[in-house]
Structure formats: structure tokens, C-alpha cells
Design a protein around this motif. Structure first.
Motif, PDB file in Angstrom:
ATOM      1  N   ALA A 319     -32.997  19.335  37.573  1.00  0.00           N
ATOM      2  CA  ALA A 319     -33.028  20.450  38.520  1.00  0.00           C
ATOM      3  C   ALA A 319     -32.065  21.548  38.086  1.00  0.00           C
ATOM      4  O   ALA A 319     -32.391  22.748  38.170  1.00  0.00           O
ATOM      5  N   PHE A 320     -30.893  21.157  37.604  1.00  0.00           N
ATOM      6  CA  PHE A 320     -29.913  22.144  37.155  1.00  0.00           C
ATOM      7  C   PHE A 320     -30.421  22.896  35.930  1.00  0.00           C
ATOM      8  O   PHE A 320     -30.298  24.127  35.852  1.00  0.00           O
ATOM      9  N   GLN A 321     -31.007  22.168  34.989  1.00  0.00           N
ATOM     10  CA  GLN A 321     -31.542  22.810  33.792  1.00  0.00           C
ATOM     11  C   GLN A 321     -32.669  23.786  34.150  1.00  0.00           C
ATOM     12  O   GLN A 321     -32.759  24.882  33.596  1.00  0.00           O
ATOM     13  N   LEU A 322     -33.512  23.385  35.102  1.00  0.00           N
ATOM     14  CA  LEU A 322     -34.606  24.256  35.535  1.00  0.00           C
ATOM     15  C   LEU A 322     -34.061  25.516  36.199  1.00  0.00           C
ATOM     16  O   LEU A 322     -34.527  26.630  35.912  1.00  0.00           O
ATOM     17  N   MET A 323     -33.086  25.358  37.085  1.00  0.00           N
ATOM     18  CA  MET A 323     -32.493  26.505  37.757  1.00  0.00           C
ATOM     19  C   MET A 323     -31.878  27.480  36.757  1.00  0.00           C
ATOM     20  O   MET A 323     -32.133  28.695  36.811  1.00  0.00           O
ATOM     21  N   VAL A 324     -31.100  26.964  35.845  1.00  0.00           N
ATOM     22  CA  VAL A 324     -30.436  27.826  34.864  1.00  0.00           C
ATOM     23  C   VAL A 324     -31.458  28.482  33.937  1.00  0.00           C
ATOM     24  O   VAL A 324     -31.368  29.677  33.637  1.00  0.00           O
ATOM     25  N   GLY A 325     -32.441  27.708  33.482  1.00  0.00           N
ATOM     26  CA  GLY A 325     -33.451  28.260  32.590  1.00  0.00           C
ATOM     27  C   GLY A 325     -34.233  29.394  33.230  1.00  0.00           C
ATOM     28  O   GLY A 325     -34.444  30.456  32.618  1.00  0.00           O
ATOM     29  N   LEU A 326     -34.663  29.208  34.475  1.00  0.00           N
ATOM     30  CA  LEU A 326     -35.403  30.261  35.164  1.00  0.00           C
ATOM     31  C   LEU A 326     -34.501  31.447  35.487  1.00  0.00           C
ATOM     32  O   LEU A 326     -34.939  32.605  35.454  1.00  0.00           O
TER      33      LEU A 326
END
Length: 436
Positions: A319-326
């Protein structure tokens, strides 16, 4: 599915829906107020039409947000009675103040919707501003209550008793500012990209181009400003989490070993059985710098915490990787758009630019959902961090799984209704406000 998982799932579902409505409710009134201000200053009827169209959208999301928010209030007491028994007297103040802000918002919105050609034009505009300010205050107050769960304050915990309660200290806990700032900018960015993307889509379809162009440019500027500021608030939040909840930071980064010059991990698949992460790109020292402002400062790893107090690492990390990536994707779009405004104005009419924004319609809200997953899952197994476990707070009442199924059906139905109303509103715009 047992009742504990059902209760958590129902709360997650309710929060997941409500956060979208509340983000839009916090930000859309400011779009409306800016457009209204432009109409009052320029006399351009297109801005008036944009304002009236957006005001209808604000009304729709206010109504749905009120319903979903009321449900959440009841769920706190029904699903987590042990939590509310102790926490209610401590962090009840921001909830009560949020209720006051909600009523002010409702009154101001009523004045605004029915005040056209009845009030002084500037007083009418001011009521729209009040809608935005009170909505923003509501969001900040609710986030302050959530921040208290991550950073308990305003009481002494002695022998299982909650003593010397100070509601002011509880509301202004150590986490409230960083969480509120991050949430406001997330709401601004997500709402801005969604609204700008919808108008970009209408321009691509050649529907009332002048109207949608004016609306698109207002929303796009808000969205891009939020996207550029968001990484700064993210840095503040990361440093705050590193100080208060090191186990959450370690889960976010899938950081298993305590070490100096800790690497920032990009991607990767956490292996919780062997305390390692596979297939990750690592940037040496970057995590130490981001967490502590120094490339050599050690960052505490998950190995330092017993496994029964670690959050689910894979969910939190993904979830953290997705948030940062987006977030980085929206940042790139924002920088490019401002460059276009500055040096390449002829690109503003290009279809590929509009397609870029249209494709980004859901991106911000996906990032918001991922961010709330990090906040909530990363705090587990605690409902009050370090004091009360989530499992100890759940209701003993059986049959929660059936409640989960019912609420799932209700929220799916509600989302269908909202989408239908918004689709109808967008179609009406072309008929009511076509001045091309």
C-alpha cells in the motif's frame, strides 16, 4: 470469516467509501468559490455556469458524505464498544466539534444553493467560502481523532485505568498536524485530478468546450499545486512516524534489519517468515536520510519487535509503495503542466495533454485509499497504539459477518446511485450551459 475479521472488514469498507466523499466535500467548495469569484470579477457568464454546475455536485457529495459519516459514527460504538468506553471521554472533543462544523456547513450550503439572486452578491459568494472552510475543518477534526489512535495523549494510563483526562491535549496530539496536512493535500490532489480529468474527457468529446475548458483549468491548477506540495507533507509524516511508530515505518519499507545507512526499498516482495525482502531495488542510505535527516543514522528494523506487535508487513508495504508511486506520477504531471503554462501555452490545446488528465481521473483516489491502508493496517495490532489491541475492542455480539454483507450491499448501492446522479449532472451540463 470470523466476527473479528468481519468487524474490521466492515469498518474498512465504510472508511473506504466515506473517505472519497469527504475528500470531495472538503475541496470542491473551494473550486466553486474560485469560479464564483471569477464570475463576480469578470462578468463572464461561463464562470457563473461552472459555479452553478459545481454547486450541484457539492450538494450530491454533501448528502452522501453525511449518510456515510453517520454510519461510521454508529459503527464505532456498535463494532468497537470497549474502545469507545475508554476512548470516548478522551477524544470525544474533536468529534463534537466536527458535528458543529457539519451543521455550519449544512446551513451555509443551504444559503448558497438557494441564495442565487436573493442575497448581496458578495455575501452569497461568502456563504460558499464558509461551506469550504467548515468542510475543511470537519476533515481536520476527524483526522485529529484518528491521529490520537496513532499517538495517544491527554491521559495517564495507570493499572488499566484512564486517568487525568485532558481533551485538549488529546485533540492536539503529536500526530494531528502531520496527518491533517497530509490528508488535506491528498484530498486537494485527488479531487483536483478527478474533476480536471472529467472536464478533460468532455473536451475530448467536444461537449460544451468553452465551459469545460474554464472548469478544467481551475481544477488542474489546484490538482497540480497539491501534487507538488504533497511530497513535502509526506516527508514530514515519514519523519514523524519514524519517531513515534518505528515498527510502522519498518513495515512500510519492509525494513527487517536494524542498520546504519539503511537502504530505501523500491518494490520487492516481503518474506515475513525469513525476515527479508526479495527482488527489491535498494538505494543505500536513503531511508536513514528520509527518516532522520542523516545518511548514517540507524533505522530500527522489524527484527527489534516481537512478531505479535508487528503489523501485516506485505499489505502495509504494498500500500505504501502504491501510494508513493502514484504520488510521484501525479507530481510529474503537475510539473509538466506548470511548465506548459509557463513556456508552452500552445500545448494546452493538445489532445494528448487532455488524455493525460483523463487517464489520471482515478489515480488520486487510489493513492488516498492506499494511504489510509498504510495508516490503519500499519497501526495493527493496536486500536490505541501501544495500549489497547484491536481484538480486545471488538464487540462480543455474534453475527457481525451478516452485518458486513448487508453494509457491503448498502455501500455498493449508494455508489451506484452517486455515479448515476453525477453522470446525469454531467449530461445536463451540456444542455443547460452550452454557450459555444
Amino acid at each position: 470469516m470470523d466476527d473479528f475479521i468481519a468487524a474490521r472488514s466492515q469498518m474498512a469498507l465504510s472508511l473506504g467509501f466515506h473517505i472519497i466523499f469527504s475528500c470531495i466535500g472538503m475541496i470542491m467548495p473551494f473550486f466553486m468559490a474560485v469560479s464564483h469569484f471569477k464570475w463576480l470579477k469578470t462578468g463572464n457568464i461561463v464562470y457563473r455556469n461552472v459555479t452553478r454546475a459545481w454547486s450541484r455536485g457539492v450538494a450530491i457529495f454533501f448528502a452522501t458524505g453525511a449518510v456515510s459519516g453517520t454510519v461510521l459514527s454508529f459503527e464505532l460504538g456498535l463494532l468497537w464498544p470497549e474502545f469507545m468506553k475508554h476512548a470516548g471521554p478522551i477524544f470525544g472533543m474533536p468529534f463534537s466539534l466536527e458535528g458543529t462544523a457539519f451543521f455550519i456547513e449544512a446551513i451555509a450550503l443551504g444559503f448558497y444553493l438557494y441564495g442565487w439572486n436573493k442575497f448581496n452578491k458578495w455575501f452569497h459568494w461568502f456563504t460558499g467560502v464558509i461551506v469550504g472552510v467548515s468542510g475543511l475543518a470537519s476533515g481536520i477534526l476527524v483526522v485529529a481523532a484518528n491521529a490520537w489512535m496513532n499517538s495517544p495523549a491527554g491521559f495517564d494510563y495507570v493499572n488499566g485505568q484512564y486517568l487525568n483526562i485532558d481533551p485538549i491535549a488529546a485533540m492536539f496530539n503529536d500526530a494531528w498536524f502531520s496527518q491533517a496536512l497530509h490528508m488535506i493535500l491528498a484530498a486537494l490532489t485527488a479531487t483536483g485530478f478527478a474533476v480536471a480529468g472529467v472536464h478533460a474527457l468532455m473536451i475530448l468529446k467536444r461537449k460544451n468546450v468553452l465551459f469545460h475548458t474554464k472548469a478544467f483549468r481551475i481544477a488542474a491548477v489546484f490538482a497540480c499545486a497539491g501534487a507538488i506540495l504533497q511530497p513535502l507533507s509526506g516527508d514530514i509524516s515519514a519523519k514523524d512516524v519514524a519517531k513515534r511508530q518505528p515498527v510502522k515505518l519498518a513495515a512500510m519499507e519492509a525494513h527487517f534489519k536494524t542498520e546504519e545507512k539503511a537502504a530505501l526499498i523500491l518494490g520487492g516482495i516481503p518474506d515475513e517468515q525469513n525476515d527479508t525482502v526479495h527482488y527489491a531495488l535498494k538505494i543505500p542510505g536513503a531511508l536513514s536520510f528520509l527518516a532522520h535527516g542523516n545518511f548514517k543514522t540507524p533505522v530500527t528494523g522489524l527484527e527489534a519487535f516481537p512478531k505479535d506487535v508487528r503489523p501485516p508487513v506485505a499489505i502495509t508495504h504494498y500500500a505504501f509503495q502504491l501510494m508513493v508511486g502514484l504520488g510521484m506520477l501525479m507530481l510529474l504531471i503537475a510539473v509538466f503542466y506548470f511548465f506548459t503554462l509557463w513556456r508552452k501555452k500552445k500545448w494546452l490545446e493538445k489532445r494528448w495533454l487532455l488524455k493525460l488528465f483523463a487517464a489520471a481521473i482515478p489515480v488520486g483516489f487510489i493513492a488516498v485509499e492506499a494511504g489510509w491502508t498504510v495508516t490503519e493496517v500499519g497501526r495493527q495490532p493496536w486500536i490505541i497504539y501501544g495500549i489497547m489491541r484491536t481484538r480486545d475492542a471488538v464487540t462480543p455480539m455474534p453475527g457481525i459477518v451478516y452485518s458486513f454483507y448487508i453494509f457491503t450491499a448498502v455501500y455498493v448501492s449508494l455508489s451506484v446511485v452517486v455515479v448515476a446522479l453525477l453522470y446525469r449532472q454531467v449530461r445536463m451540463v451540456g444542455k443547460l450551459y452550452d454557450v459555444s
